[in-house]
Design an enzyme around this catalytic site. Structure first.
Site, PDB file in Angstrom:
ATOM      1  N   CYS A  22     -16.118   8.939 -31.755  1.00 21.07           N
ATOM      2  CA  CYS A  22     -16.636   8.294 -33.283  1.00 21.07           C
ATOM      3  C   CYS A  22     -17.334   7.039 -33.028  1.00 21.07           C
ATOM      4  O   CYS A  22     -17.836   6.480 -34.235  1.00 21.07           O
ATOM      5  CB  CYS A  22     -15.282   8.021 -34.161  1.00 21.07           C
ATOM      6  N   ASN A  23     -17.306   6.494 -31.857  1.00 23.06           N
ATOM      7  CA  ASN A  23     -17.985   5.179 -31.760  1.00 23.06           C
ATOM      8  C   ASN A  23     -18.690   4.826 -30.620  1.00 23.06           C
ATOM      9  O   ASN A  23     -19.262   3.639 -30.161  1.00 23.06           O
ATOM     10  CB  ASN A  23     -16.940   3.963 -32.263  1.00 23.06           C
TER      11      ASN A  23
ATOM     12  N   GLY B 159      -8.966  17.985 -42.361  1.00 24.86           N
ATOM     13  CA  GLY B 159      -8.829  18.450 -40.830  1.00 24.86           C
ATOM     14  C   GLY B 159      -7.701  18.851 -40.279  1.00 24.86           C
ATOM     15  O   GLY B 159      -6.491  18.712 -40.827  1.00 24.86           O
TER      16      GLY B 159
ATOM     17  N   ALA C 293      -6.659  14.545 -37.055  1.00 28.05           N
ATOM     18  CA  ALA C 293      -5.943  14.774 -38.473  1.00 28.05           C
ATOM     19  C   ALA C 293      -4.313  14.621 -38.149  1.00 28.05           C
ATOM     20  O   ALA C 293      -3.584  13.989 -38.964  1.00 28.05           O
ATOM     21  CB  ALA C 293      -6.345  16.172 -38.870  1.00 28.05           C
TER      22      ALA C 293
ATOM     23  N   GLU D 215      -7.185   1.108 -28.487  1.00 23.63           N
ATOM     24  CA  GLU D 215      -6.645   2.264 -29.057  1.00 23.63           C
ATOM     25  C   GLU D 215      -6.217   3.262 -28.242  1.00 23.63           C
ATOM     26  O   GLU D 215      -6.487   3.706 -27.268  1.00 23.63           O
ATOM     27  CB  GLU D 215      -8.053   2.671 -29.846  1.00 23.63           C
ATOM     28  N   GLU D 216      -5.210   4.297 -28.992  1.00 22.41           N
ATOM     29  CA  GLU D 216      -4.670   5.036 -28.385  1.00 22.41           C
ATOM     30  C   GLU D 216      -5.441   6.637 -27.907  1.00 22.41           C
ATOM     31  O   GLU D 216      -5.281   7.080 -26.999  1.00 22.41           O
ATOM     32  CB  GLU D 216      -3.333   5.611 -28.966  1.00 22.41           C
ATOM     33  N   GLU D 217      -6.484   6.905 -28.798  1.00 22.76           N
ATOM     34  CA  GLU D 217      -7.043   8.213 -28.752  1.00 22.76           C
ATOM     35  C   GLU D 217      -8.046   8.070 -27.547  1.00 22.76           C
ATOM     36  O   GLU D 217      -8.327   9.187 -26.869  1.00 22.76           O
ATOM     37  CB  GLU D 217      -7.924   8.382 -29.923  1.00 22.76           C
TER      38      GLU D 217
END
EC number: 1.2.1.70
Length: 469
Positions: free
Chosen positions: A47-48, A191, A196, A116-118
């Protein structure tokens, strides 16, 4: 040689990143199949950030520049973005800095929200996708596996990520000032993918119990059943939207899931809420930006969320950066050591060939008895001991950039030459990118590393309802 083309929230607008995220992730098979230089490719799109990691079979800077140009052209065509805008937004790294950059990215040190974890999982999935598409290489496998290992070390041995930081949680923190009581808040979750699931967990942490999930994909039923949340189908979407205080969109859909018309229809229903907060975590966007201009709709998208990302509170600790630097240095050392391996193999082969010849002559004279076998074992052990110090010294010289002196010594002392002696080639940090192949100049071209913002406005608009979660 490894190179990386990177565009992120640090040097590109979210509008451009959104366009790159639509078509660019699919270019890896095309690049590997059609390029004369690219032997492997792994694409990381989040996303970034958008990044392409390449294994280029060409030790010359010009080869890397040509490979970078091929990637830019392919990404531009797949995303409907002018190549000049891609060049303005992308930085090209090469050599040793590639490992340091990926290790830092996978550890969450380059994210909008530090730690961040993702991102660690996204890096793993990028490698898995490359494996499925057949675009990875042994060099890229080692790079990404080491990146995942470094990420785990940083998470477990430092405070980075210890607070469970993520864009989802940051977005909900920003929403705190708009939400009076999370327990009484009705939420529509869009989602069924990992983001999600993370969003649902973050909502539950804040005491939300009234959550309805929507997705036009076939995965909605197992998602809703597994996580025990009610689901809504398309015919009932407007009714649920009308009664939702908060909408959290975290779908991977390439098209808008909710258009401005959805909000207009919801607002027109009897007993519809007058105001609702919409959190769009999708890239590409899940919510039509035109919706934010409608009465009663407040939209928080990724660009807005990133502007509020805390800097000092979640800045990477010194120990985390040190671990990344150490891991990158070890990865580089292993690469450099491998370049002197043919010389070490040639030295060992020479010694053991001489030993085997002498043992064969001794057996021919004395026969094959127990004493001869013991003598052979002792001699082989002795040769191994004698070769230990030269082998260690060869790796030390390689790390110091003096592998050629070891190769020269072998030739001078024993007349031994490696079958495929590799030379240590100085690796540039920034790869220049060449113009299109049809107009290549004699020089290396202009370097990358500039900061860009918007892509072309003539990108075909995205409309319609998504077919993916």
């Amino acid at each position: 040689m490894l190179i990386c083309l990177t565009a992120s929230h640090r040097n590109a607008s979210f509008d451009l990143l959104e366009k790159l995220s639509v078509g660019a992730p699919s270019v890896a098979p095309q690049l590997v199949a059609n390029s004369d230089f690219i032997q492997g490719a792994v694409v990381l799109a989040t996303c970034n950030r958008f990044e392409a990691y390449l294994d280029v079979d060409e030790p010359l800077t010009a080869g890397c520049a040509l490979a970078a140009r091929e990637v830019i052209d392919a990404v531009s065509a797949a995303s409907f973005v002018d190549s000049a805008d891609v060049i303005d937004a992308i930085t090209v790294l090469s050599g040793d800095t590639v490992a340091e950059h990926l290790f830092s990215v996978s550890s969450g040190l380059e994210s909008v929200v530090i730690g961040e974890e993702e991102i660690g999982g996204q890096v793993k999935r990028a490698l898995q996708t490359a494996r499925i598409e057949g675009t990875t290489s042994s060099a890229l496998e080692r790079l990404f596996q080491r990146a995942s290992h470094t990420s785990r070390d940083v998470k477990t041995k430092t405070g980075v990520g210890g607070a469970g930081r993520s864009l989802v949680r940051l977005a909900l923190e920003l929403a705190e000032s708009r939400v009076t009581d999370w327990a009484a808040t009705r939420v529509l979750l869009i989602g069924t993918g990992k983001y999600a699931r993370v969003s649902l967990a973050a909502l539950h942490e804040r005491g939300v119990t009234n959550v309805t999930v929507y997705s036009p994909s076939s995965r909605i039923a197992p998602f809703a059943e597994r996580l025990s949340v009610p689901q809504v189908f398309t015919p009932g979407l407007d009714a649920v939207l009308a009664q939702s205080d908060v909408v959290v969109a975290a779908s991977q859909s390439p098209t808008y899931v909710l258009s401005a018309a959805h909000f207009t229809a919801a607002a027109a229903r009897p007993n519809a809420l007058e105001r609702r907060l919409v959190i769009d975590l999708g890239l590409p966007r899940n919510i039509d930006p035109a919706a934010q201009h409608l009465p009663g709709v407040e939209l928080l998208d990724l660009e807005t969320i990133s502007l509020h990302a805390p800097i000092d509170e979640f800045k990477a600790t010194t120990s985390a950066r040190a671990m990344v630097d150490e891991a990158a240095a070890e990865f580089t050392a292993a690469r450099v050591e491998s370049e002197v391996t043919p010389a070490v193999v040639a030295l060992r082969g020479h010694f053991f060939d001489v030993l085997d010849a002498e043992i064969a002559r001794a057996r021919a004279r004395a026969g094959d008895d127990a004493a001869a076998s013991e003598t052979e074992a002792a001699l082989r052990h002795l040769v191994g001991v004698l070769l230990h110090t030269p082998s260690v010294r060869a790796r030390e010289l390689a790390r110091a950039g003096e592998s050629e002196s070891f190769v020269s010594a072998l030739d001078a002392l024993f007349g031994v030459q490696p079958a495929a002696a590799a030379q240590v080639t100085p690796l540039p940090t920034i790869v220049p990118v060449l113009p299109a192949a049809s107009a290549l100049p004699a020089g290396p071209g202009a370097g990358l590393g500039r900061t860009g913002t918007a892509a072309r406005d003539d990108n075909p608009p995205r409309t319609g309802t998504a077919a993916a979660s």
